[in-house]
Motif scaffolding. Structure first.
Motif, short mmCIF file in Angstrom:
data_model
loop_
_atom_site.label_atom_id
_atom_site.label_comp_id
_atom_site.label_asym_id
_atom_site.label_seq_id
_atom_site.Cartn_x
_atom_site.Cartn_y
_atom_site.Cartn_z
N ASP A 154 0.90 -1.97 0.22
CA ASP A 154 0.09 0.39 0.45
C ASP A 154 1.10 1.24 -0.26
O ASP A 154 1.89 1.06 0.58
CB ASP A 154 -1.06 -0.24 1.25
N LEU A 155 0.33 2.13 -0.84
CA LEU A 155 1.38 3.47 -0.26
C LEU A 155 0.86 4.33 1.07
O LEU A 155 -0.09 4.94 1.14
CB LEU A 155 0.45 4.44 -1.66
N VAL A 156 2.26 4.75 1.57
CA VAL A 156 1.86 6.20 2.66
C VAL A 156 2.06 7.04 2.20
O VAL A 156 2.93 7.26 1.86
CB VAL A 156 2.86 4.99 3.09
N THR A 157 1.12 8.39 2.70
CA THR A 157 0.89 9.23 2.03
C THR A 157 1.79 10.02 3.65
O THR A 157 1.42 9.79 4.98
CB THR A 157 -0.37 10.13 1.81
N ARG A 158 3.08 10.98 3.27
CA ARG A 158 3.28 11.77 4.53
C ARG A 158 3.05 13.52 4.00
O ARG A 158 3.93 14.03 3.84
CB ARG A 158 4.73 11.44 4.74
N HIS A 159 2.14 14.16 4.30
CA HIS A 159 1.92 15.37 4.17
C HIS A 159 2.28 15.95 5.51
O HIS A 159 2.38 17.37 5.29
CB HIS A 159 0.11 15.50 4.36
N THR A 180 5.18 -2.39 -12.66
CA THR A 180 4.56 -2.91 -11.27
C THR A 180 3.49 -2.11 -10.77
O THR A 180 2.33 -2.31 -10.72
CB THR A 180 5.08 -4.34 -10.49
N LEU A 181 4.34 -1.01 -10.18
CA LEU A 181 3.76 0.09 -9.93
C LEU A 181 2.54 0.59 -9.98
O LEU A 181 1.56 1.03 -9.56
CB LEU A 181 4.57 1.07 -9.05
N ILE A 182 3.10 1.06 -11.44
CA ILE A 182 1.94 2.02 -12.04
C ILE A 182 0.79 0.75 -12.51
O ILE A 182 -0.24 1.34 -12.57
CB ILE A 182 2.87 2.07 -13.76
N ARG A 183 0.83 -0.55 -12.85
CA ARG A 183 -0.51 -1.30 -13.52
C ARG A 183 -0.90 -1.64 -12.21
O ARG A 183 -2.24 -1.77 -11.59
CB ARG A 183 0.37 -2.74 -13.16
N GLY A 184 -0.37 -1.86 -10.79
CA GLY A 184 -0.97 -2.30 -9.41
C GLY A 184 -2.07 -0.08 -9.24
O GLY A 184 -2.95 -0.33 -8.47
N ASN A 185 -1.39 1.21 -9.56
CA ASN A 185 -1.43 2.24 -8.54
C ASN A 185 -2.14 3.32 -9.56
O ASN A 185 -2.67 4.20 -9.00
CB ASN A 185 -1.28 2.77 -7.76
N CYS A 186 -2.37 3.57 -10.68
CA CYS A 186 -2.40 4.38 -11.37
C CYS A 186 -3.69 3.67 -11.76
O CYS A 186 -4.21 3.24 -12.62
CB CYS A 186 -1.71 4.07 -12.43
N PRO A 187 -4.44 5.21 -11.86
CA PRO A 187 -6.10 5.28 -11.77
C PRO A 187 -6.23 4.68 -13.58
O PRO A 187 -7.36 4.75 -13.56
CB PRO A 187 -6.60 6.61 -11.45
N ALA A 188 -5.68 5.11 -14.10
CA ALA A 188 -6.17 4.56 -15.80
C ALA A 188 -5.75 3.56 -16.28
O ALA A 188 -5.22 2.45 -15.32
CB ALA A 188 -4.64 5.32 -16.97
N THR A 189 -6.95 2.64 -17.18
CA THR A 189 -7.21 1.75 -17.23
C THR A 189 -7.13 1.65 -18.70
O THR A 189 -6.50 0.31 -19.38
CB THR A 189 -8.46 0.76 -17.22
N LYS A 190 -7.08 2.12 -19.31
CA LYS A 190 -7.09 2.42 -21.10
C LYS A 190 -6.56 3.42 -21.39
O LYS A 190 -6.45 4.69 -21.03
CB LYS A 190 -8.17 2.05 -21.54
N ALA A 191 -6.55 3.35 -23.01
CA ALA A 191 -5.38 4.29 -23.92
C ALA A 191 -6.86 5.53 -24.47
O ALA A 191 -7.95 4.78 -24.02
CB ALA A 191 -5.71 4.32 -25.16
N GLY A 192 -5.91 6.80 -23.85
CA GLY A 192 -6.66 7.93 -24.23
C GLY A 192 -6.78 8.55 -22.64
O GLY A 192 -6.83 9.35 -22.51
N ASP A 193 -7.31 7.38 -21.60
CA ASP A 193 -7.34 7.70 -20.27
C ASP A 193 -6.53 8.87 -19.10
O ASP A 193 -6.57 9.99 -18.93
CB ASP A 193 -7.32 6.56 -19.08
N MET A 194 -5.39 9.18 -19.74
CA MET A 194 -3.67 10.50 -19.55
C MET A 194 -3.60 10.54 -20.92
O MET A 194 -3.76 10.20 -21.78
CB MET A 194 -2.81 9.42 -19.19
N ARG A 195 -3.38 12.25 -20.24
CA ARG A 195 -2.57 12.53 -21.67
C ARG A 195 -1.67 13.15 -20.68
O ARG A 195 -1.29 13.96 -20.13
CB ARG A 195 -3.63 13.74 -22.49
#
Length: 324
Positions: free
Chosen positions: A98-103, A250-265
């Protein structure tokens, strides 16, 4: 404080040409563009108050740098250093954890190249790329404030040791001691810059075009191929950092909100003398909104380091829109 209009005009005319390079100096000292701006303003006020006593025994530039450096040293007293996740001392993270945030941590901030030079006058760039690169500024954070000041004045500003000693109100022997310790620490933590490639080089442009294409087509396999074997990915305010091309994939596949082409620009910009990109993520309404800012370190072997910043205030500073 009394001053004539003529004195005020003379002061402004002499101060303003140095404003950008003083900003770069304060940024290197603090690791924060927001703090640097405040410190340049404080330098302006202190210099204005003392302008009537400026006798010209040193150049205006030297005088202003002396004021700016001591302003930074005062501001840094008792303040924590601004790290990147790699600077926290923990080993590389497991990309499946899990990602741990340290604000609560005041993280290092990138600086837009437009803050450092007039876009209409490239010759006005007063800092070499190596002295403003993100890795160098991050390494400076491992030094004490006085070590930082001594190193920057001696090796970036090219002052004599005696001039540094005068600015820091100490002896040349003490300055040389500060420099010796600072250089030893930097040698331990600063990666070699020998294989850094210029952002404008044809092979660099081609690699960066593939980097953008990989995100916009959500082609993680292609993205992984662009990284060097020991590449590093870090993304404050998350405390973890990740090493290795496959680990990053592996990190990007498991945590990036995008799932398909066009989701990100991605929209190109530049930071710390390096290629940078504003990444936009498509929301539920189909609008691409600001998501993170990438600062990319490219070497001869490929992408060696990516720092992703989730502070969306940076988009405005970099002249990037909130949404596309």
């Amino acid at each position: 404080m009394t001053a004539t209009v003529a004195e005020g005009d003379a002061f402004v005319a002499q101060f303003d040409p140095y404003r950008r390079e003083l900003l770069a100096h304060c940024y290197r000292m603090t690791g924060s563009i927001h703090d640097a701006e405040d410190l340049v303003q404080e330098t302006y006020i202190r210099a204005w108050r003392g302008y009537s006593k400026f006798e010209g025994r040193s150049s205006m530039r030297t005088w202003l740098y002396r004021i700016a450096t001591n302003t930074c040293l005062t501001a840094l007293e008792g303040k924590a250093k601004r790290p990147m996740p790699t600077g926290l001392g923990a080993p590389s993270s497991d990309p499946t954890d899990d990602l741990v945030t340290r604000h609560e941590i005041a993280w290092l901030e990138p600086i837009a190249d437009t803050e450092l030079a007039d876009a209409d006058d490239p010759a006005a760039i007063v800092v070499g790329r190596e002295s403003i690169r993100l890795a160098f500024v991050a390494a400076l954070q491992h030094l004490s404030a006085r070590q930082r000041a001594a190193l920057l004045m001696r090796e970036v500003l090219q002052w004599k040791a005696s001039e540094v000693a005068e600015a820091l109100a100490t002896t040349t022997t003490a300055v040389n001691s500060l420099l010796q310790r600072a250089r030893a620490q930097l040698d331990e933590i600063t990666p070699s810059e020998d294989d850094v490639v210029e952002p404008a080089a044809a092979e660099t442009r081609e690699l960066l075009a593939k980097y953008v294409d990989s995100f916009e087509r959500y082609d993680i396999e292609q993205l992984v191929q662009l990284f060097t074997e020991d590449a590093v990915w870090e993304m404050p305010p998350f405390e973890g950092w990740y090493q290795g091309a496959e680990t990053i994939g592996t990190l990007i596949r498991g945590n990036c909100p995008a799932t398909k082409a066009g989701d990100m620009r991605m929209v190109a910009t530049s930071a710390n003398g390096q290629p940078a990109y504003g990444l936009y993520m498509r929301n539920e309404e189909g609008v691409h909104e600001a998501f993170q800012l990438h600062v990319v370190d490219v070497r001869k072997a490929g992408v060696a380091h990516v720092a992703c910043f989730f502070d969306l205030r940076l988009f405005e500073r970099f002249g990037l829109p909130d949404r596309l």
